[in-house]
Write a protein that holds these residues in place. Structure first.
Motif, mmCIF file in Angstrom:
data_model
loop_
_atom_site.group_PDB
_atom_site.id
_atom_site.type_symbol
_atom_site.label_atom_id
_atom_site.label_comp_id
_atom_site.label_asym_id
_atom_site.label_seq_id
_atom_site.Cartn_x
_atom_site.Cartn_y
_atom_site.Cartn_z
ATOM 1 N N ALA A 10 0.959 69.666 59.340
ATOM 2 C CA ALA A 10 2.402 70.219 60.777
ATOM 3 C C ALA A 10 3.682 71.240 59.940
ATOM 4 O O ALA A 10 5.081 71.743 60.255
ATOM 5 N N VAL A 11 4.073 70.078 58.038
ATOM 6 C CA VAL A 11 5.539 70.834 57.987
ATOM 7 C C VAL A 11 5.799 72.247 57.921
ATOM 8 O O VAL A 11 6.500 72.973 57.710
ATOM 9 N N ARG A 12 4.096 72.738 57.296
ATOM 10 C CA ARG A 12 4.418 74.260 56.604
ATOM 11 C C ARG A 12 4.056 75.328 58.166
ATOM 12 O O ARG A 12 4.745 76.035 58.535
ATOM 13 N N GLY A 13 3.676 74.437 59.231
ATOM 14 C CA GLY A 13 3.434 75.482 60.442
ATOM 15 C C GLY A 13 4.810 75.434 61.474
ATOM 16 O O GLY A 13 5.144 76.199 62.038
ATOM 17 N N ASN A 14 5.753 74.745 61.805
ATOM 18 C CA ASN A 14 6.986 74.228 61.783
ATOM 19 C C ASN A 14 7.812 75.052 61.027
ATOM 20 O O ASN A 14 8.440 75.896 61.742
ATOM 21 N N PHE A 15 7.959 75.301 59.905
ATOM 22 C CA PHE A 15 8.809 76.139 59.574
ATOM 23 C C PHE A 15 8.385 77.483 59.269
ATOM 24 O O PHE A 15 9.575 78.614 60.384
ATOM 25 N N LEU A 16 6.989 77.487 59.507
ATOM 26 C CA LEU A 16 6.654 79.474 59.721
ATOM 27 C C LEU A 16 7.282 79.762 61.653
ATOM 28 O O LEU A 16 7.172 80.363 61.770
ATOM 29 N N SER A 17 7.189 79.045 62.435
ATOM 30 C CA SER A 17 7.617 78.676 63.640
ATOM 31 C C SER A 17 8.917 78.948 63.799
ATOM 32 O O SER A 17 9.099 79.530 64.534
ATOM 33 N N THR A 18 9.525 78.120 62.858
ATOM 34 C CA THR A 18 11.155 78.062 63.224
ATOM 35 C C THR A 18 11.307 79.572 62.693
ATOM 36 O O THR A 18 12.328 80.410 62.860
ATOM 37 N N LEU A 19 10.812 80.146 61.461
ATOM 38 C CA LEU A 19 10.930 81.055 60.707
ATOM 39 C C LEU A 19 11.609 82.313 62.168
ATOM 40 O O LEU A 19 11.364 83.559 62.334
ATOM 41 N N LEU A 20 9.908 82.287 62.306
ATOM 42 C CA LEU A 20 9.055 83.588 63.099
ATOM 43 C C LEU A 20 10.565 83.423 64.447
ATOM 44 O O LEU A 20 10.746 84.904 64.884
ATOM 45 N N PHE A 21 10.679 82.580 65.028
ATOM 46 C CA PHE A 21 11.465 82.928 66.062
ATOM 47 C C PHE A 21 12.481 83.367 65.876
ATOM 48 O O PHE A 21 13.198 83.592 66.733
#
Length: 177
Positions: A10-21
């Motif tokens: 979940a933390v990795r997914g959140n970081f990736l989502s934040t980076l992409l967005f």
């Protein structure tokens, strides 16, 4: 010694989502560059306008018409730049928060990627039309191949714009205003 653990998914997914967005902000320098390009067109417009005014009594009617069409062309390209800058920023980067502003463009309230594509295609046809008109006015000085190819290219722009508009109409648009 405690074994290393990887961060939860979940933390990795959140970081990736934040980076992409967040990467959308990389487009801002591109829009700023288009503003500089628009400034260049303003300078070009002023130079051509000066040429028209200073040559008022020396230029032929055809020359005046060609310069005037060139000025119209610059204005249309400038309009195209504004659509890309404002519409692209609003669509892909961030809201401009212009609701209620007296100068808010009408089209901005319902802009999305598809509307922007259709508007851009229409603007390109207008610009191409001006170029084609300038070519036909100066047809006596041009090769037949130039006339033919400019007409073919213009028609390709028209067919492309109609196809884009048709595809946009076929696509479901729940947010239509």
């Amino acid at each position: 010694m405690k074994p290393e653990t990887s961060p939860p998914a979940a933390v990795r997914g959140n970081f990736l989502s934040t980076l992409l967005f967040g990467s959308r902000w990389l487009q801002v320098p591109l829009y700023l560059g288009l503003i500089v390009a628009q400034l260049v067109y303003v300078v070009h417009f002023m130079i051509e306008l000066k040429h028209l005014v200073t040559g008022t009594f020396a230029l032929s009617e055809a020359a005046i018409m060609l310069i005037a069409l060139g000025l119209i062309d610059v204005v249309m390209i400038s309009n195209l730049l504004i659509m890309v800058i404002v519409g692209g920023y609003e669509t892909f980067v961030s809201r401009l928060n212009l609701e209620g502003h007296p100068d808010e463009p009408e089209w901005l309230s319902h802009v999305n990627a598809n509307v922007l594509k259709v508007k851009l295609a229409t603007a390109i046809i207008g610009i191409s039309s001006i170029h084609l008109l300038k070519t036909f006015i100066n047809a006596a000085n041009l090769d037949e191949k130039v006339l033919l190819w400019q007409t073919v290219i213009h028609m390709a722009f028209i067919v492309s714009a109609v196809a884009i508009a048709y595809i946009d109409k076929l696509m479901p648009n729940p947010e239509k205003h």
